[in-house]
Design a protein around this motif. Structure first.
Motif, PDB file in Angstrom:
ATOM      1  N   LEU A 121       0.948  -1.218  -0.026  1.00 13.04           N
ATOM      2  CA  LEU A 121       0.062   0.050   0.085  1.00 13.04           C
ATOM      3  C   LEU A 121       0.921   1.233  -0.094  1.00 13.04           C
ATOM      4  O   LEU A 121       1.988   1.124   0.334  1.00 13.04           O
ATOM      5  CB  LEU A 121      -0.839  -0.008   1.201  1.00 13.04           C
ATOM      6  CG  LEU A 121      -1.863  -1.201   1.391  1.00 13.04           C
ATOM      7  CD1 LEU A 121      -2.300  -1.068   2.614  1.00 13.04           C
ATOM      8  CD2 LEU A 121      -2.973  -0.921   0.241  1.00 13.04           C
ATOM      9  N   PRO A 122       0.456   2.267  -0.408  1.00 14.19           N
ATOM     10  CA  PRO A 122       1.391   3.576  -0.511  1.00 14.19           C
ATOM     11  C   PRO A 122       1.528   4.125   0.828  1.00 14.19           C
ATOM     12  O   PRO A 122       0.790   4.107   1.997  1.00 14.19           O
ATOM     13  CB  PRO A 122       0.387   4.542  -1.198  1.00 14.19           C
ATOM     14  CG  PRO A 122      -0.713   3.879  -1.716  1.00 14.19           C
ATOM     15  CD  PRO A 122      -0.836   2.554  -1.145  1.00 14.19           C
ATOM     16  N   PRO A 123       2.631   4.476   1.195  1.00 12.30           N
ATOM     17  CA  PRO A 123       3.127   4.923   2.582  1.00 12.30           C
ATOM     18  C   PRO A 123       2.222   5.965   3.248  1.00 12.30           C
ATOM     19  O   PRO A 123       2.194   6.060   4.244  1.00 12.30           O
ATOM     20  CB  PRO A 123       4.640   5.312   2.394  1.00 12.30           C
ATOM     21  CG  PRO A 123       4.844   5.413   0.927  1.00 12.30           C
ATOM     22  CD  PRO A 123       3.680   4.846   0.265  1.00 12.30           C
ATOM     23  N   GLU A 124       1.730   6.759   2.310  1.00 14.61           N
ATOM     24  CA  GLU A 124       0.826   7.984   2.826  1.00 14.61           C
ATOM     25  C   GLU A 124      -0.331   7.403   3.413  1.00 14.61           C
ATOM     26  O   GLU A 124      -1.027   8.246   4.256  1.00 14.61           O
ATOM     27  CB  GLU A 124       0.620   9.009   1.849  1.00 14.61           C
ATOM     28  CG  GLU A 124      -0.300   8.661   0.500  1.00 14.61           C
ATOM     29  CD  GLU A 124       0.525   8.184  -0.640  1.00 14.61           C
ATOM     30  OE1 GLU A 124       0.218   7.990  -1.724  1.00 14.61           O
ATOM     31  OE2 GLU A 124       1.722   8.545  -0.120  1.00 14.61           O
ATOM     32  N   TRP A 125      -0.938   6.068   3.466  1.00 17.08           N
ATOM     33  CA  TRP A 125      -2.182   5.546   3.693  1.00 17.08           C
ATOM     34  C   TRP A 125      -1.770   5.188   5.300  1.00 17.08           C
ATOM     35  O   TRP A 125      -2.684   5.288   6.029  1.00 17.08           O
ATOM     36  CB  TRP A 125      -2.371   4.494   3.082  1.00 17.08           C
ATOM     37  CG  TRP A 125      -3.146   4.787   1.855  1.00 17.08           C
ATOM     38  CD1 TRP A 125      -3.203   5.825   1.151  1.00 17.08           C
ATOM     39  CD2 TRP A 125      -3.694   3.801   0.935  1.00 17.08           C
ATOM     40  NE1 TRP A 125      -3.923   5.874  -0.052  1.00 17.08           N
ATOM     41  CE2 TRP A 125      -4.302   4.427   0.080  1.00 17.08           C
ATOM     42  CE3 TRP A 125      -4.176   2.305   1.139  1.00 17.08           C
ATOM     43  CZ2 TRP A 125      -4.957   3.941  -1.118  1.00 17.08           C
ATOM     44  CZ3 TRP A 125      -4.927   1.816   0.026  1.00 17.08           C
ATOM     45  CH2 TRP A 125      -5.416   2.286  -0.868  1.00 17.08           C
ATOM     46  N   GLY A 126      -0.443   5.196   5.800  1.00 16.73           N
ATOM     47  CA  GLY A 126      -0.406   4.628   7.162  1.00 16.73           C
ATOM     48  C   GLY A 126      -0.473   3.235   7.218  1.00 16.73           C
ATOM     49  O   GLY A 126      -0.587   2.418   6.199  1.00 16.73           O
TER      50      GLY A 126
END
Length: 131
Positions: free
Chosen positions: A11-16
């Motif tokens: 998952l993208p890192p900005e999703w946490g």
């Protein structure tokens, strides 16, 4: 972004950190909020489609403030309001029951008679002397 051991991308890192609860009832509040947002977006899309359909039927430009396609909507609205106000004012003036009644004329009183006076003398009266 890397891949997990099963071949799917991370998952993208900005999703946490994403936590999936065991009980789906825990997501009910968030699901209702998302449904409300989707309904609002669908309602806005229907409204925009309805407006676009009527704009095409009336041959109006997409944007009113477009300098390339000036619109007559604003001048026509102003003219319509002026006509309605004029007709209403004429109706109020011409309709006898809508305006207040004029006061009645004053009733004449008793006839006025000219005052009768004694004729004026040319010489003033002389003072009398005591005896």
């Amino acid at each position: 972004m890397g891949t997990l051991g099963n071949g799917l991308p991370d998952l993208p890192p900005e999703w946490g950190e994403v936590v999936i609860p065991d009980d789906p009832a825990e997501l009910a509040e968030e699901a209702e909020r998302i449904r409300d947002e989707l309904r609002a977006e669908a309602r806005a899309a229907r409204r925009a489609a309805w407006r676009a359909r009527w704009r095409r039927r009336l041959h109006l430009p997409e944007r009113i403030d477009d300098p390339d396609q000036p619109s007559l909507v604003l001048p026509l609205v102003v003219l319509g309001i002026a006509v309605v106000i004029t007709l209403l004012s004429l109706l109020l003036i011409a309709w006898p029951g809508l305006t207040r009644s004029t006061p009645e004329a004053p009733q004449p009183g008793p006839p006025v008679r000219p005052a009768v006076s004694t004729p004026a003398t040319s010489a003033p009266p002389t003072p009398s002397t005591p005896p």
